[in-house]
Design a protein around this motif. Structure first.
Motif, PDB file in Angstrom:
ATOM      1  N   LEU A 115      -0.448 -46.527  41.058  1.00 17.19           N
ATOM      2  CA  LEU A 115      -0.490 -47.995  40.935  1.00 17.19           C
ATOM      3  C   LEU A 115      -1.794 -48.557  41.499  1.00 17.19           C
ATOM      4  CD1 LEU A 115       0.313 -50.037  43.567  1.00 17.19           C
ATOM      5  CD2 LEU A 115       2.423 -48.765  43.362  1.00 17.19           C
ATOM      6  N   ALA A 116      -2.337 -47.893  42.537  1.00 16.06           N
ATOM      7  CA  ALA A 116      -3.626 -48.353  43.065  1.00 16.06           C
ATOM      8  C   ALA A 116      -4.707 -48.136  42.003  1.00 16.06           C
ATOM      9  CB  ALA A 116      -3.963 -47.602  44.350  1.00 16.06           C
ATOM     10  N   GLY A 117      -4.682 -46.953  41.390  1.00 15.27           N
ATOM     11  CA  GLY A 117      -5.677 -46.643  40.353  1.00 15.27           C
ATOM     12  C   GLY A 117      -5.598 -47.631  39.200  1.00 15.27           C
ATOM     13  N   LEU A 118      -4.369 -48.005  38.818  1.00 15.47           N
ATOM     14  CA  LEU A 118      -4.213 -48.960  37.703  1.00 15.47           C
ATOM     15  C   LEU A 118      -4.779 -50.326  38.072  1.00 15.47           C
ATOM     16  CD1 LEU A 118      -0.624 -48.019  36.434  1.00 15.47           C
ATOM     17  CD2 LEU A 118      -2.809 -47.553  35.308  1.00 15.47           C
ATOM     18  N   GLY A 132     -11.563 -53.517  36.890  1.00 14.34           N
ATOM     19  CA  GLY A 132     -12.714 -53.012  36.123  1.00 14.34           C
ATOM     20  C   GLY A 132     -12.848 -53.695  34.777  1.00 14.34           C
ATOM     21  N   SER A 133     -11.712 -54.126  34.218  1.00 14.39           N
ATOM     22  CA  SER A 133     -11.753 -54.739  32.880  1.00 14.39           C
ATOM     23  C   SER A 133     -12.520 -56.060  32.876  1.00 14.39           C
ATOM     24  CB  SER A 133     -10.326 -54.974  32.379  1.00 14.39           C
ATOM     25  OG  SER A 133      -9.758 -56.055  33.074  1.00 14.39           O
ATOM     26  N   TRP A 134     -12.701 -56.660  34.046  1.00 14.67           N
ATOM     27  CA  TRP A 134     -13.479 -57.899  34.114  1.00 14.67           C
ATOM     28  C   TRP A 134     -14.970 -57.600  34.116  1.00 14.67           C
ATOM     29  CZ3 TRP A 134     -11.135 -62.670  33.929  1.00 14.67           C
ATOM     30  CH2 TRP A 134      -9.737 -62.658  34.113  1.00 14.67           C
ATOM     31  N   ARG A 135     -15.302 -56.371  34.466  1.00 16.16           N
ATOM     32  CA  ARG A 135     -16.722 -55.986  34.539  1.00 16.16           C
ATOM     33  C   ARG A 135     -17.147 -55.178  33.312  1.00 16.16           C
ATOM     34  NH1 ARG A 135     -19.290 -56.538  39.590  1.00 16.16           N
ATOM     35  NH2 ARG A 135     -18.161 -58.224  40.612  1.00 16.16           N
ATOM     36  N   THR A 136     -16.204 -54.361  32.829  1.00 15.49           N
ATOM     37  CA  THR A 136     -16.532 -53.442  31.735  1.00 15.49           C
ATOM     38  C   THR A 136     -15.749 -53.853  30.500  1.00 15.49           C
ATOM     39  OG1 THR A 136     -16.627 -51.772  33.464  1.00 15.49           O
ATOM     40  CG2 THR A 136     -16.715 -50.964  31.204  1.00 15.49           C
ATOM     41  N   LEU A 177      -7.020 -53.069  28.379  1.00 15.37           N
ATOM     42  CA  LEU A 177      -6.079 -52.507  29.368  1.00 15.37           C
ATOM     43  C   LEU A 177      -5.732 -53.486  30.487  1.00 15.37           C
ATOM     44  CD1 LEU A 177      -7.458 -48.876  29.851  1.00 15.37           C
ATOM     45  CD2 LEU A 177      -5.317 -49.547  28.785  1.00 15.37           C
ATOM     46  N   ARG A 178      -6.400 -54.640  30.487  1.00 13.61           N
ATOM     47  CA  ARG A 178      -6.266 -55.532  31.647  1.00 13.61           C
ATOM     48  C   ARG A 178      -4.806 -55.867  31.958  1.00 13.61           C
ATOM     49  NH1 ARG A 178      -9.730 -60.763  31.282  1.00 13.61           N
ATOM     50  NH2 ARG A 178     -11.368 -59.202  31.440  1.00 13.61           N
ATOM     51  N   GLU A 179      -4.085 -56.382  30.979  1.00 10.72           N
ATOM     52  CA  GLU A 179      -2.696 -56.797  31.226  1.00 10.72           C
ATOM     53  C   GLU A 179      -1.789 -55.592  31.432  1.00 10.72           C
ATOM     54  OE1 GLU A 179      -4.567 -58.219  28.925  1.00 10.72           O
ATOM     55  OE2 GLU A 179      -4.711 -60.287  29.639  1.00 10.72           O
ATOM     56  N   ASN A 188      -9.894 -68.092  37.658  1.00 11.44           N
ATOM     57  CA  ASN A 188      -9.453 -67.445  38.904  1.00 11.44           C
ATOM     58  C   ASN A 188      -9.096 -65.969  38.727  1.00 11.44           C
ATOM     59  OD1 ASN A 188      -9.601 -69.848  40.446  1.00 11.44           O
ATOM     60  ND2 ASN A 188      -7.735 -70.535  39.403  1.00 11.44           N
ATOM     61  N   GLY A 189      -8.921 -65.583  37.474  1.00  4.10           N
ATOM     62  CA  GLY A 189      -8.445 -64.225  37.194  1.00  4.10           C
ATOM     63  C   GLY A 189      -9.284 -63.137  37.843  1.00  4.10           C
ATOM     64  N   GLN A 190     -10.607 -63.273  37.700  1.00  4.31           N
ATOM     65  CA  GLN A 190     -11.470 -62.208  38.199  1.00  4.31           C
ATOM     66  C   GLN A 190     -11.386 -62.084  39.725  1.00  4.31           C
ATOM     67  OE1 GLN A 190     -15.482 -62.313  36.788  1.00  4.31           O
ATOM     68  NE2 GLN A 190     -16.032 -60.439  37.865  1.00  4.31           N
ATOM     69  N   LEU A 191     -11.355 -63.244  40.381  1.00  2.72           N
ATOM     70  CA  LEU A 191     -11.253 -63.210  41.845  1.00  2.72           C
ATOM     71  C   LEU A 191      -9.919 -62.589  42.270  1.00  2.72           C
ATOM     72  CD1 LEU A 191     -12.419 -64.032  44.609  1.00  2.72           C
ATOM     73  CD2 LEU A 191     -11.173 -66.195  44.363  1.00  2.72           C
ATOM     74  N   LEU A 192      -8.850 -62.995  41.594  1.00  7.37           N
ATOM     75  CA  LEU A 192      -7.533 -62.447  41.932  1.00  7.37           C
ATOM     76  C   LEU A 192      -7.481 -60.941  41.659  1.00  7.37           C
ATOM     77  CD1 LEU A 192      -5.298 -65.346  40.611  1.00  7.37           C
ATOM     78  CD2 LEU A 192      -5.504 -64.587  42.991  1.00  7.37           C
TER      79      LEU A 192
END
Ligand code: SF4
Ligand code: SF4
Lengths: 231, 285
Positions: free
Chosen positions: B26-29, B35-39, B45-47, B117-121
């Motif tokens: 779960l940590a890896g996920l 990562g999906s906000w950067r790559t 895969l974000r959701e 706010n998504g990326q910060l969260l």
């Protein structure tokens, strides 16, 4: 366990300790029995136990006993690792005790104790509702605060076990520790144990030859040893 | 002949290893979701990863509570009057609660499509997720009398295992999406390689670490434990996938998926052995 009980009558703090003179231990296991009786300790677990090894080669053989119990360490890793302070040190006296009503049963303290002094109580007991929490030797806190010695010391027929205040220069334990070469178990762990052994044999203080068995063999023996849990 | 040995029980049983495994994934996920906000390749895969991570958190939490012998007292660990900050378990409990809250808020932001706010969260959730393998590593490291556990490498190894197993689940979730799998292949390759290197260093220091450590090394490398540790964990679960992913055919989807499965099997076996083997010797003391 009443934490409020006064240990020292005067101003100074006490530091209880036990000296086990292994030269005097005859391996009668009376201490183990007395402890079981004192606390109704369930089958399969012990607050104190007396393992032994047969050492030497025939005809020069000997049984080496090593009475064991919680060392009421000065720097106890069990206390450090308990997430809810269910195990704690009584500053006056140095007892390491349990708060049974608080313990969550995470077994961190068991993992932390280098001496296997702790165990999990089973879920069914006849005379007491204290179940499913970790337990260990209390240095007989309830007896010592009533000016009695621990049950194992009281019953020791060889006078191998001696109990007293290490801060009192006139106590027997102070005398024995001062006048004899003593050992503590696994001093390298930095726990500063307060059970001092006189004449402890390395055959019993180090990992024994059983440890060289394959894990499957150990598992087989352990499960045979624990089979009464299934009765 | 005639020796009287008292056998003691191990403190932590295999269910704790399952918890470590779940927490790692779960940590890896969570890392992937951040990562999906950067790559951009990871965007699909974000959701999925955020939801899967939250579901696994529920499972892990239940496992952890069920493993207590007094499960109904689990709230004691969050009672400020009881908390003992010298115990990594106390920090772990706070970490899990903080992560749960952050996950919920993050998932709500995702559902609202709140890009602002998504990326910060996501970052906050990922940082709290990073704390999970670190605290589980410390859970073992602090026990000074246990060989293997009492090494500084444990928290780092658990982070690497979390990245490897999380990316492996991510790669399975992204089946068919070659762009995402290309990125996850890199994650898996380097984390599986790092795990292999750390395992070599653990084996080296344990084998030459004094009597208790040497005996523990023996337990870890022989019999069933040996098969799990060396066979499934080290060779099958880290060396083999690292080599396969590094090889020229490593970019093919089949290899990525097989490597992901190997990494998952290996990291489960490693958690089991790393938890159980160092406890065996102590039971004989
Ligand atoms: S012997 Fe074990 S249980 Fe007793 S005080 Fe020391 S660490 Fe704690
Ligand atoms: S089992 Fe009980 S006494 Fe031991 S660390 Fe956990 S809460 Fe504390």
């Amino acid at each position: 366990m009443s934490e409020g009980s006064k240990v020292s009558a005067g101003g100074g703090k006490k530091r209880y300790a036990m000296v086990v003179d292994t030269r005097r231990c005859i391996g009668c296991m009376a201490c183990q029995v007395a402890c079981k009786a004192e606390y109704d300790t369930p089958l399969g677990v012990n607050r104190t136990w007396v393992p032994y090894k047969v050492v030497g080669k025939y005809p020069n053989v000997k049984k080496q006993f090593l009475p064991r119990l919680c060392n009421h360490c000065e720097d106890p890793p069990c206390v450090r690792n308990c997430p809810v302070e269910a195990t704690f040190v009584v500053e006056d006296g140095g007892f390491v005790l349990q708060r049974y009503e608080r313990c969550i049963g995470c077994r961190s303290c068991m993992a932390a104790c280098p001496y296997n002094a702790r165990f999990m109580l089973p879920s069914h007991r006849t005379y007491t509702p204290i179940t499913n929490v970790v337990d260990k030797c209390t240095f007989c806190f309830h007896r010592v605060t009533q000016n009695l010695v621990p049950a194992c010391v009281q019953t020791c027929i060889g006078r191998s076990r001696v109990f007293g205040d290490l801060n009192d220069p006139n106590s027997e334990v102070s005398y024995l520790v001062a006048k004899n070469a003593t050992q503590v178990l696994r001093p390298e762990e930095g726990t500063k144990p307060h059970v001092f052994y006189i004449g402890a044999d390395r055959n019993t203080t180090e990992f024994g030859r059983d440890a060289y068995q394959k894990r499957e063999v150990m598992e087989l023996e352990r499960s045979a040893f624990k089979s009464h849990f299934k009765i | 002949m005639g020796d009287y040995v008292w056998f003691h029980d191990v403190s932590w049983h295999a269910s704790y290893a399952v918890y470590f495994f779940v927490i790692g994934i779960l940590a890896g996920l969570s890392f992937i979701s951040f990562g999906s906000w950067r790559t951009p390749a990871l965007r699909p895969l974000r959701e999925k990863t955020a939801y899967a991570s939250f579901v696994l958190l529920g499972l892990g939490g239940m496992l952890l509570i069920a493993d207590l012998s007094q499960p109904m007292r689990f709230l004691n660990i969050l009672n400020p009057a009881y908390l003992n900050f010298t115990s990594p378990l106390a920090w772990g409990a706070l970490n899990i609660v903080a992560f749960s809250i952050a996950s919920i808020v993050y998932i709500l932001a995702l559902r609202r499509r709140d890009e602002k706010n998504g990326q910060l969260l996501a970052l906050i959730t990922a940082l709290l997720a990073l704390g999970l393998p670190i605290y589980t590593g410390f859970d073992l490291t602090v026990h000074q009398s246990r060989p293997v556990w009492n090494t500084p490498i444990m928290p780092v190894l658990f982070v690497a295992l979390a990245i490897a197993s999380g990316s492996a689940v991510g790669a399975l979730l992204a089946a068919g999406n070659t762009e995402a799998q290309k990125v996850l292949r890199e994650y898996m390759l380097w984390s599986a390689g790092a795990v292999a290197v750390m395992l070599v260093s653990i084996m080296g220091t344990t084998n030459y670490g004094g009597s208790a450590a040497e005996l523990t090394f023996m337990i870890m490398t022989t019999g069933t434990m040996g098969l799990l540790f060396i066979g499934v964990g080290f060779l099958g679960g880290s060396v083999a996938p690292a080599l396969m992913l590094f090889a020229p055919m490593g970019k093919s989807q089949g290899v990525v998926l097989v490597s992901a499965l190997l990494i998952l099997a290996g990291s489960a076996a490693l958690r089991y052995v790393l938890l159980m083997a160092p406890q065996q010797l102590q039971t004989l003391y």
